[in-house]
Design a protein around this motif. Structure first.
Motif, PDB file in Angstrom:
ATOM      1  N   SER A  84       0.831  -1.303   0.008  1.00 54.62           N
ATOM      2  CA  SER A  84      -0.128   0.056  -0.039  1.00 54.62           C
ATOM      3  C   SER A  84       0.847   1.428  -0.118  1.00 54.62           C
ATOM      4  CB  SER A  84      -0.855   0.039   1.177  1.00 54.62           C
ATOM      5  OG  SER A  84      -0.444   0.080   2.364  1.00 54.62           O
ATOM      6  N   GLY A  85       2.060   0.950   0.088  1.00 54.51           N
ATOM      7  CA  GLY A  85       3.033   2.190   0.179  1.00 54.51           C
ATOM      8  C   GLY A  85       3.400   2.333   1.536  1.00 54.51           C
ATOM      9  N   LYS A  86       2.936   2.151   2.662  1.00 55.96           N
ATOM     10  CA  LYS A  86       3.189   2.238   4.029  1.00 55.96           C
ATOM     11  C   LYS A  86       4.866   1.535   4.357  1.00 55.96           C
ATOM     12  CE  LYS A  86       2.237  -0.382   7.503  1.00 55.96           C
ATOM     13  NZ  LYS A  86       1.468  -1.067   8.620  1.00 55.96           N
ATOM     14  N   GLU A  87       5.530   2.148   5.021  1.00 52.80           N
ATOM     15  CA  GLU A  87       6.908   1.948   5.258  1.00 52.80           C
ATOM     16  C   GLU A  87       6.926   1.760   7.019  1.00 52.80           C
ATOM     17  OE1 GLU A  87      10.092   4.002   3.853  1.00 52.80           O
ATOM     18  OE2 GLU A  87       9.859   3.458   1.735  1.00 52.80           O
ATOM     19  N   SER A  88       7.594   0.695   7.335  1.00 55.20           N
ATOM     20  CA  SER A  88       8.005   0.563   8.719  1.00 55.20           C
ATOM     21  C   SER A  88       9.333   0.305   8.995  1.00 55.20           C
ATOM     22  CB  SER A  88       7.216  -0.794   9.367  1.00 55.20           C
ATOM     23  OG  SER A  88       7.397  -0.889  10.677  1.00 55.20           O
ATOM     24  N   THR A  89      10.091   1.017   9.827  1.00 55.24           N
ATOM     25  CA  THR A  89      11.388   0.951  10.222  1.00 55.24           C
ATOM     26  C   THR A  89      11.691   0.747  11.710  1.00 55.24           C
ATOM     27  OG1 THR A  89      11.785   2.725   8.465  1.00 55.24           O
ATOM     28  CG2 THR A  89      13.601   2.415  10.195  1.00 55.24           C
ATOM     29  N   THR A  90      12.622  -0.158  11.732  1.00 59.50           N
ATOM     30  CA  THR A  90      12.978  -0.333  13.161  1.00 59.50           C
ATOM     31  C   THR A  90      14.593  -0.286  13.458  1.00 59.50           C
ATOM     32  OG1 THR A  90      11.167  -2.169  13.488  1.00 59.50           O
ATOM     33  CG2 THR A  90      13.111  -2.197  15.021  1.00 59.50           C
ATOM     34  N   PHE A  91      15.216   0.089  14.355  1.00 65.39           N
ATOM     35  CA  PHE A  91      16.560   0.140  14.571  1.00 65.39           C
ATOM     36  C   PHE A  91      17.075  -0.394  15.727  1.00 65.39           C
ATOM     37  CE2 PHE A  91      20.062   2.337  16.054  1.00 65.39           C
ATOM     38  CZ  PHE A  91      21.112   2.117  15.062  1.00 65.39           C
ATOM     39  N   ILE A  92      17.899  -1.302  15.616  1.00 66.74           N
ATOM     40  CA  ILE A  92      18.355  -2.043  16.773  1.00 66.74           C
ATOM     41  C   ILE A  92      20.091  -1.619  17.088  1.00 66.74           C
ATOM     42  CG2 ILE A  92      19.196  -4.470  17.850  1.00 66.74           C
ATOM     43  CD1 ILE A  92      16.659  -5.632  16.257  1.00 66.74           C
ATOM     44  N   GLU A  93      20.460  -1.222  18.131  1.00 71.03           N
ATOM     45  CA  GLU A  93      21.821  -0.713  18.326  1.00 71.03           C
ATOM     46  C   GLU A  93      22.540  -1.986  18.551  1.00 71.03           C
ATOM     47  OE1 GLU A  93      22.141   1.619  21.953  1.00 71.03           O
ATOM     48  OE2 GLU A  93      20.781   3.164  21.137  1.00 71.03           O
ATOM     49  N   MET A  94      23.733  -1.829  17.864  1.00 70.87           N
ATOM     50  CA  MET A  94      24.587  -3.004  18.033  1.00 70.87           C
ATOM     51  C   MET A  94      25.044  -3.422  19.358  1.00 70.87           C
ATOM     52  SD  MET A  94      25.982  -5.098  15.510  1.00 70.87           S
ATOM     53  CE  MET A  94      26.133  -3.863  14.101  1.00 70.87           C
ATOM     54  N   GLY A  95      24.881  -2.859  20.271  1.00 67.42           N
ATOM     55  CA  GLY A  95      25.193  -3.277  21.819  1.00 67.42           C
ATOM     56  C   GLY A  95      24.077  -4.169  22.275  1.00 67.42           C
ATOM     57  N   GLU A  96      22.982  -3.851  21.636  1.00 71.60           N
ATOM     58  CA  GLU A  96      21.775  -4.930  22.149  1.00 71.60           C
ATOM     59  C   GLU A  96      21.792  -6.127  21.655  1.00 71.60           C
ATOM     60  OE1 GLU A  96      18.397  -2.730  21.358  1.00 71.60           O
ATOM     61  OE2 GLU A  96      18.855  -0.981  22.621  1.00 71.60           O
ATOM     62  N   VAL A  97      22.562  -6.505  20.509  1.00 73.08           N
ATOM     63  CA  VAL A  97      22.560  -7.680  19.720  1.00 73.08           C
ATOM     64  C   VAL A  97      23.451  -8.799  20.584  1.00 73.08           C
ATOM     65  CG1 VAL A  97      23.218  -8.974  17.603  1.00 73.08           C
ATOM     66  CG2 VAL A  97      22.443  -6.615  17.323  1.00 73.08           C
ATOM     67  N   LYS A  98      22.787  -9.896  21.052  1.00 71.58           N
ATOM     68  CA  LYS A  98      23.370 -11.070  21.751  1.00 71.58           C
ATOM     69  C   LYS A  98      23.847 -11.974  20.585  1.00 71.58           C
ATOM     70  CE  LYS A  98      22.584 -14.700  25.074  1.00 71.58           C
ATOM     71  NZ  LYS A  98      23.715 -14.171  25.878  1.00 71.58           N
ATOM     72  N   ASP A  99      23.159 -12.463  19.564  1.00 72.29           N
ATOM     73  CA  ASP A  99      23.615 -13.324  18.550  1.00 72.29           C
ATOM     74  C   ASP A  99      22.651 -13.131  17.368  1.00 72.29           C
ATOM     75  OD1 ASP A  99      24.850 -15.541  17.750  1.00 72.29           O
ATOM     76  OD2 ASP A  99      24.234 -16.864  19.395  1.00 72.29           O
ATOM     77  N   VAL A 100      23.329 -13.668  16.416  1.00 71.25           N
ATOM     78  CA  VAL A 100      22.374 -13.832  14.968  1.00 71.25           C
ATOM     79  C   VAL A 100      22.330 -15.194  14.697  1.00 71.25           C
ATOM     80  CG1 VAL A 100      22.276 -12.976  12.638  1.00 71.25           C
ATOM     81  CG2 VAL A 100      23.255 -11.602  14.352  1.00 71.25           C
ATOM     82  N   VAL A 101      21.195 -15.840  14.478  1.00 69.41           N
ATOM     83  CA  VAL A 101      21.007 -17.517  14.274  1.00 69.41           C
ATOM     84  C   VAL A 101      20.059 -17.587  13.193  1.00 69.41           C
ATOM     85  CG1 VAL A 101      21.294 -17.832  16.547  1.00 69.41           C
ATOM     86  CG2 VAL A 101      19.028 -17.606  15.922  1.00 69.41           C
ATOM     87  N   ILE A 102      20.077 -18.586  12.631  1.00 64.87           N
ATOM     88  CA  ILE A 102      19.307 -19.381  11.726  1.00 64.87           C
ATOM     89  C   ILE A 102      18.242 -20.159  12.248  1.00 64.87           C
ATOM     90  CG2 ILE A 102      18.842 -20.520   9.713  1.00 64.87           C
ATOM     91  CD1 ILE A 102      21.741 -19.740   8.763  1.00 64.87           C
ATOM     92  N   ASN A 103      17.135 -19.804  12.455  1.00 63.06           N
ATOM     93  CA  ASN A 103      15.987 -20.505  13.338  1.00 63.06           C
ATOM     94  C   ASN A 103      15.089 -21.438  12.178  1.00 63.06           C
ATOM     95  OD1 ASN A 103      14.455 -21.120  15.348  1.00 63.06           O
ATOM     96  ND2 ASN A 103      13.259 -19.374  15.490  1.00 63.06           N
ATOM     97  N   GLU A 104      14.515 -22.375  12.701  1.00 61.59           N
ATOM     98  CA  GLU A 104      13.880 -23.055  11.790  1.00 61.59           C
ATOM     99  C   GLU A 104      12.390 -23.284  12.427  1.00 61.59           C
ATOM    100  OE1 GLU A 104      15.041 -27.530  13.854  1.00 61.59           O
ATOM    101  OE2 GLU A 104      16.124 -26.786  12.010  1.00 61.59           O
ATOM    102  N   ALA A 105      11.521 -23.738  11.524  1.00 61.80           N
ATOM    103  CA  ALA A 105      10.215 -23.998  11.798  1.00 61.80           C
ATOM    104  C   ALA A 105       9.475 -24.821  10.782  1.00 61.80           C
ATOM    105  CB  ALA A 105       9.404 -22.457  11.779  1.00 61.80           C
ATOM    106  N   ILE A 106       8.355 -25.302  11.374  1.00 63.76           N
ATOM    107  CA  ILE A 106       7.617 -26.151  10.735  1.00 63.76           C
ATOM    108  C   ILE A 106       6.519 -25.676   9.609  1.00 63.76           C
ATOM    109  CG2 ILE A 106       6.200 -28.452  10.312  1.00 63.76           C
ATOM    110  CD1 ILE A 106       9.176 -28.619  11.251  1.00 63.76           C
ATOM    111  N   TYR A 107       6.494 -25.753   8.334  1.00 63.98           N
ATOM    112  CA  TYR A 107       5.269 -25.128   7.714  1.00 63.98           C
ATOM    113  C   TYR A 107       4.883 -26.144   6.734  1.00 63.98           C
ATOM    114  CZ  TYR A 107       3.037 -22.049   4.471  1.00 63.98           C
ATOM    115  OH  TYR A 107       2.006 -21.383   3.551  1.00 63.98           O
ATOM    116  N   MET A 108       3.867 -26.615   6.786  1.00 63.97           N
ATOM    117  CA  MET A 108       3.138 -27.369   5.763  1.00 63.97           C
ATOM    118  C   MET A 108       3.984 -28.632   5.507  1.00 63.97           C
ATOM    119  SD  MET A 108       0.172 -26.137   4.991  1.00 63.97           S
ATOM    120  CE  MET A 108      -0.350 -27.077   3.421  1.00 63.97           C
ATOM    121  N   GLN A 109       4.298 -29.302   6.377  1.00 61.21           N
ATOM    122  CA  GLN A 109       5.137 -30.474   6.331  1.00 61.21           C
ATOM    123  C   GLN A 109       6.631 -30.299   5.768  1.00 61.21           C
ATOM    124  OE1 GLN A 109       2.821 -33.503   3.914  1.00 61.21           O
ATOM    125  NE2 GLN A 109       1.404 -33.733   5.833  1.00 61.21           N
ATOM    126  N   LYS A 110       6.970 -29.102   5.931  1.00 63.31           N
ATOM    127  CA  LYS A 110       8.312 -28.629   5.557  1.00 63.31           C
ATOM    128  C   LYS A 110       9.036 -27.977   6.668  1.00 63.31           C
ATOM    129  CE  LYS A 110       8.033 -28.360   0.461  1.00 63.31           C
ATOM    130  NZ  LYS A 110       7.825 -27.470  -0.937  1.00 63.31           N
TER     131      LYS A 110
END
Length: 201
Positions: free
Chosen positions: A106-132
């Motif tokens: 629709s043209g709407k924009e949403s912006t979120t900022f995270i300070e680097m000091g607040e980052v604990k980890d960056v991970v690859i998460n997994e989930a189940i979706y339609m038997q996958k």
């Protein structure tokens, strides 16, 4: 420097990932999601109106047809404004933070900022979706009260998180369930370097 890679989401739609390197300490990633097709829009509209017409033949109440029109229009507007994401941008500035911007259909924009000091980890998460099993990136935020705790899990690229090719095709080596194991200045560099490696060819 700019390069682009193409992937497929779990429904077969095309995802285009652009990587822009403005400087050695500034990276930007832009994910373009599939747009709404006329076929899918027509299918949904016909389904709603056929169901409304079936109720109309049973009840013989013209208000049902009017309600179907309003429901279709309001549902489409709500979907375009709150759900359908066209572009997602991830801007990473070393030692400063991570800015996530989502541009809706629709043209709407949403912006979120995270300070680097607040980052604990960056991970690859997994989930189940339609038997996958699907994979998507997540940022783990530090808990200000509990040093070893996690206050929030922030998923990245929500418009393309249902895909199963984006993360697993990258040249990423996971350690014991995580990416980062250091702290302080080195953690900042590792977070920056992880994203650089994650989306490099």
């Amino acid at each position: 420097m700019e390069d682009e890679q193409s992937f497929s989401d779990i429904c077969g739609g095309r995802l285009a990932l652009q990587r822009r390197c403005y400087s050695p300490s500034c990276l930007e990633f832009c994910l373009s999601c599939p747009r709404i097709t006329l076929r899918s829009l027509t299918a949904v509209t016909c389904t709603v109106w056929l169901a409304a017409y079936g109720l109309f033949t049973l009840c013989e109440n013209s208000m049902i047809l009017s309600a179907a029109i309003f429901i279709t229009l309001l549902g489409l507007l709500g979907y375009l404004h709150f759900v359908k994401i066209d572009h997602e941008t991830l801007l990473i500035i070393d030692s400063l933070g991570i800015q996530m911007t989502s541009s809706y259909a629709s043209g709407k924009e949403s912006t979120t900022f995270i300070e680097m000091g607040e980052v604990k980890d960056v991970v690859i998460n997994e989930a189940i979706y339609m038997q996958k099993v699907i994979y998507y990136l997540c940022i783990l935020l530090k808990d200000p009260v509990e040093p070893h705790g996690i206050s929030q899990v922030v998923p990245l690229f929500q418009g393309g998180r249902r895909q199963d090719h984006l993360c697993i095709q990258q040249k990423v080596s996971l350690g014991d369930g995580g990416i980062l194991a250091s702290s302080g200045r080195q953690k900042v560099k590792d977070t920056f370097n992880f994203f650089n490696l994650m989306f490099s060819g």
